[in-house]
Design a protein around this motif. Sequence first.
Motif, PDB file in Angstrom:
ATOM      1  N   LYS A  70      52.981  25.179   5.460  1.00 52.92           N
ATOM      2  CA  LYS A  70      54.303  25.272   6.079  1.00 52.92           C
ATOM      3  C   LYS A  70      54.980  23.901   6.106  1.00 52.92           C
ATOM      4  CE  LYS A  70      53.265  29.209   9.100  1.00 52.92           C
ATOM      5  NZ  LYS A  70      53.038  29.635  10.521  1.00 52.92           N
ATOM      6  N   VAL A  71      54.131  22.855   6.133  1.00 53.15           N
ATOM      7  CA  VAL A  71      54.643  21.478   6.131  1.00 53.15           C
ATOM      8  C   VAL A  71      54.804  20.977   4.703  1.00 53.15           C
ATOM      9  CG1 VAL A  71      54.222  19.119   6.915  1.00 53.15           C
ATOM     10  CG2 VAL A  71      53.508  21.059   8.338  1.00 53.15           C
ATOM     11  N   VAL A  72      53.783  21.228   3.909  1.00 53.61           N
ATOM     12  CA  VAL A  72      53.808  20.817   2.500  1.00 53.61           C
ATOM     13  C   VAL A  72      54.096  22.060   1.675  1.00 53.61           C
ATOM     14  CG1 VAL A  72      52.535  19.716   0.637  1.00 53.61           C
ATOM     15  CG2 VAL A  72      52.118  19.040   3.010  1.00 53.61           C
ATOM     16  N   SER A  73      55.280  22.200   1.228  1.00 49.54           N
ATOM     17  CA  SER A  73      55.712  23.397   0.513  1.00 49.54           C
ATOM     18  C   SER A  73      54.813  23.703  -0.679  1.00 49.54           C
ATOM     19  CB  SER A  73      57.149  23.215   0.027  1.00 49.54           C
ATOM     20  OG  SER A  73      57.507  24.258  -0.855  1.00 49.54           O
ATOM     21  N   PRO A  74      54.534  24.985  -0.909  1.00 48.55           N
ATOM     22  CA  PRO A  74      53.753  25.377  -2.094  1.00 48.55           C
ATOM     23  C   PRO A  74      54.356  24.856  -3.398  1.00 48.55           C
ATOM     24  CG  PRO A  74      53.991  27.233  -0.610  1.00 48.55           C
ATOM     25  CD  PRO A  74      54.884  26.147  -0.070  1.00 48.55           C
ATOM     26  N   VAL A  75      55.622  24.493  -3.357  1.00 56.34           N
ATOM     27  CA  VAL A  75      56.256  23.913  -4.546  1.00 56.34           C
ATOM     28  C   VAL A  75      55.551  22.620  -4.940  1.00 56.34           C
ATOM     29  CG1 VAL A  75      58.414  22.946  -5.460  1.00 56.34           C
ATOM     30  CG2 VAL A  75      58.476  24.957  -3.973  1.00 56.34           C
ATOM     31  N   CYS A  76      54.920  21.992  -3.940  1.00 54.35           N
ATOM     32  CA  CYS A  76      54.246  20.714  -4.168  1.00 54.35           C
ATOM     33  C   CYS A  76      52.776  20.896  -4.543  1.00 54.35           C
ATOM     34  CB  CYS A  76      54.347  19.842  -2.925  1.00 54.35           C
ATOM     35  SG  CYS A  76      56.033  19.497  -2.391  1.00 54.35           S
ATOM     36  N   ASN A  77      52.405  22.105  -4.936  1.00 55.37           N
ATOM     37  CA  ASN A  77      50.998  22.388  -5.235  1.00 55.37           C
ATOM     38  C   ASN A  77      50.380  21.350  -6.164  1.00 55.37           C
ATOM     39  OD1 ASN A  77      50.530  24.548  -3.626  1.00 55.37           O
ATOM     40  ND2 ASN A  77      50.802  26.106  -5.202  1.00 55.37           N
ATOM     41  N   GLU A  78      51.135  20.915  -7.122  1.00 53.68           N
ATOM     42  CA  GLU A  78      50.633  19.978  -8.129  1.00 53.68           C
ATOM     43  C   GLU A  78      50.168  18.678  -7.478  1.00 53.68           C
ATOM     44  OE1 GLU A  78      52.301  17.518 -12.024  1.00 53.68           O
ATOM     45  OE2 GLU A  78      53.496  19.124 -11.119  1.00 53.68           O
ATOM     46  N   HIS A  79      50.869  18.248  -6.426  1.00 49.51           N
ATOM     47  CA  HIS A  79      50.552  16.981  -5.775  1.00 49.51           C
ATOM     48  C   HIS A  79      49.815  17.162  -4.452  1.00 49.51           C
ATOM     49  CE1 HIS A  79      53.209  15.139  -8.707  1.00 49.51           C
ATOM     50  NE2 HIS A  79      54.169  15.979  -8.339  1.00 49.51           N
ATOM     51  N   PHE A  80      49.536  18.415  -4.100  1.00 51.51           N
ATOM     52  CA  PHE A  80      48.950  18.673  -2.782  1.00 51.51           C
ATOM     53  C   PHE A  80      47.636  17.937  -2.541  1.00 51.51           C
ATOM     54  CE2 PHE A  80      46.028  21.050  -0.075  1.00 51.51           C
ATOM     55  CZ  PHE A  80      46.721  20.954   1.126  1.00 51.51           C
ATOM     56  N   PRO A  81      46.676  17.932  -3.479  1.00 51.47           N
ATOM     57  CA  PRO A  81      45.399  17.250  -3.205  1.00 51.47           C
ATOM     58  C   PRO A  81      45.589  15.786  -2.814  1.00 51.47           C
ATOM     59  CG  PRO A  81      45.208  18.612  -5.161  1.00 51.47           C
ATOM     60  CD  PRO A  81      46.666  18.597  -4.803  1.00 51.47           C
ATOM     61  N   VAL A  82      46.522  15.099  -3.467  1.00 48.82           N
ATOM     62  CA  VAL A  82      46.760  13.681  -3.165  1.00 48.82           C
ATOM     63  C   VAL A  82      47.415  13.541  -1.795  1.00 48.82           C
ATOM     64  CG1 VAL A  82      48.000  11.601  -3.863  1.00 48.82           C
ATOM     65  CG2 VAL A  82      46.924  13.050  -5.592  1.00 48.82           C
ATOM     66  N   ILE A  83      48.389  14.392  -1.516  1.00 53.23           N
ATOM     67  CA  ILE A  83      49.082  14.361  -0.225  1.00 53.23           C
ATOM     68  C   ILE A  83      48.095  14.617   0.912  1.00 53.23           C
ATOM     69  CG2 ILE A  83      50.802  15.523   1.216  1.00 53.23           C
ATOM     70  CD1 ILE A  83      52.348  16.121  -1.396  1.00 53.23           C
ATOM     71  N   PHE A  84      47.271  15.639   0.736  1.00 56.28           N
ATOM     72  CA  PHE A  84      46.292  16.012   1.760  1.00 56.28           C
ATOM     73  C   PHE A  84      45.276  14.893   1.980  1.00 56.28           C
ATOM     74  CE2 PHE A  84      42.419  18.398   3.091  1.00 56.28           C
ATOM     75  CZ  PHE A  84      42.919  18.911   4.282  1.00 56.28           C
ATOM     76  N   ALA A  85      44.768  14.321   0.879  1.00 53.77           N
ATOM     77  CA  ALA A  85      43.773  13.249   0.986  1.00 53.77           C
ATOM     78  C   ALA A  85      44.355  12.017   1.673  1.00 53.77           C
ATOM     79  CB  ALA A  85      43.258  12.881  -0.402  1.00 53.77           C
ATOM     80  N   ASN A  86      45.594  11.669   1.339  1.00 54.08           N
ATOM     81  CA  ASN A  86      46.230  10.503   1.950  1.00 54.08           C
ATOM     82  C   ASN A  86      46.480  10.720   3.441  1.00 54.08           C
ATOM     83  OD1 ASN A  86      46.256   9.056  -0.418  1.00 54.08           O
ATOM     84  ND2 ASN A  86      48.362   9.599  -0.961  1.00 54.08           N
ATOM     85  N   ALA A  87      46.847  11.952   3.806  1.00 56.64           N
ATOM     86  CA  ALA A  87      47.071  12.266   5.224  1.00 56.64           C
ATOM     87  C   ALA A  87      45.758  12.146   5.992  1.00 56.64           C
ATOM     88  CB  ALA A  87      47.652  13.665   5.368  1.00 56.64           C
ATOM     89  N   CYS A  88      44.679  12.667   5.434  1.00 59.11           N
ATOM     90  CA  CYS A  88      43.370  12.583   6.099  1.00 59.11           C
ATOM     91  C   CYS A  88      42.919  11.134   6.243  1.00 59.11           C
ATOM     92  CB  CYS A  88      42.329  13.377   5.316  1.00 59.11           C
ATOM     93  SG  CYS A  88      42.571  15.165   5.398  1.00 59.11           S
ATOM     94  N   GLN A  89      43.159  10.335   5.208  1.00 60.84           N
ATOM     95  CA  GLN A  89      42.785   8.920   5.268  1.00 60.84           C
ATOM     96  C   GLN A  89      43.582   8.184   6.340  1.00 60.84           C
ATOM     97  OE1 GLN A  89      43.827   6.314   1.949  1.00 60.84           O
ATOM     98  NE2 GLN A  89      41.802   5.367   2.085  1.00 60.84           N
ATOM     99  N   ARG A  90      44.877   8.482   6.453  1.00 67.27           N
ATOM    100  CA  ARG A  90      45.701   7.817   7.455  1.00 67.27           C
ATOM    101  C   ARG A  90      45.265   8.213   8.865  1.00 67.27           C
ATOM    102  NH1 ARG A  90      52.104   7.886   6.604  1.00 67.27           N
ATOM    103  NH2 ARG A  90      51.317   7.119   4.593  1.00 67.27           N
TER     104      ARG A  90
END
Length: 237
Positions: free
Chosen positions: A27-47
């Motif tokens: 709901k926060v990271v639109s499915p449109v961003c599926n291609e970049h989701f793993p990087v976005i998710f990993a960076n959020a967890c690291q932060r």
Amino acid sequence: MLVSLLVRYMLHKYRIKETVTMEDIFKVVSPVCNEHFPVIFANACQRLQVVFGLDLKVVDPPNYRFELVISMGLTYDGMLSGKEYVPKTGVLIVVLGVIFMKGNRATEREVWRILNAMGMHAGRVNPFFGEPRKLITNDLVKEKYLEYRQVANSDPAQFEFLWGPRAYAETTKMKVLQSLARVNGVEPSAFPSQYEDALQDEEMRARATMSASAASLLGPLLVLVASLGTPIVPSDA
């Protein structure tokens, strides 16, 4: 931008003590961003881990449900109402790391050199963590995570930080070293002297645990022996 949005959303979930689902995240990271989701998710967890001292833990694998927990076995998050309503464990972990890397004691100057590089300055209110000096020399000392004392025979007076008893009780040198190594993209053994110190600490803790276990078993055994009374010796025929 999306990383920051996801971090803020998961911090909100932590504050209200709710789990997080992949459905929530999308709901926060639109499915449109599926291609970049793993990087976005990993960076959020690291932060979340580095800045706030929180880990994302899987609690319901089939339904992809997670919860945020305080890192490295610590129980302190220092959350207050109002502007300071965010976890402060990340600052504690940084200071514990500096102390460990400096030989289990770090001067005030050494600690502030690292904190200044992270944008935290004594006397200057940080938007996340409030006034850093109060947090470190007052709050964390009162919570017994840190010891803050004058360096012996220093003139003019200098001060240093050490791990407090609560830090030793809740986490380990190895956990702190593993966290530092992960941030730097290396193995813990890349810091040889600290790695050896951490291994010795693990060995000491293991021996203490074994001794405590043995003592806990010995007590009931002695009670059992005592309850049997004096052995009956057969008389001669």
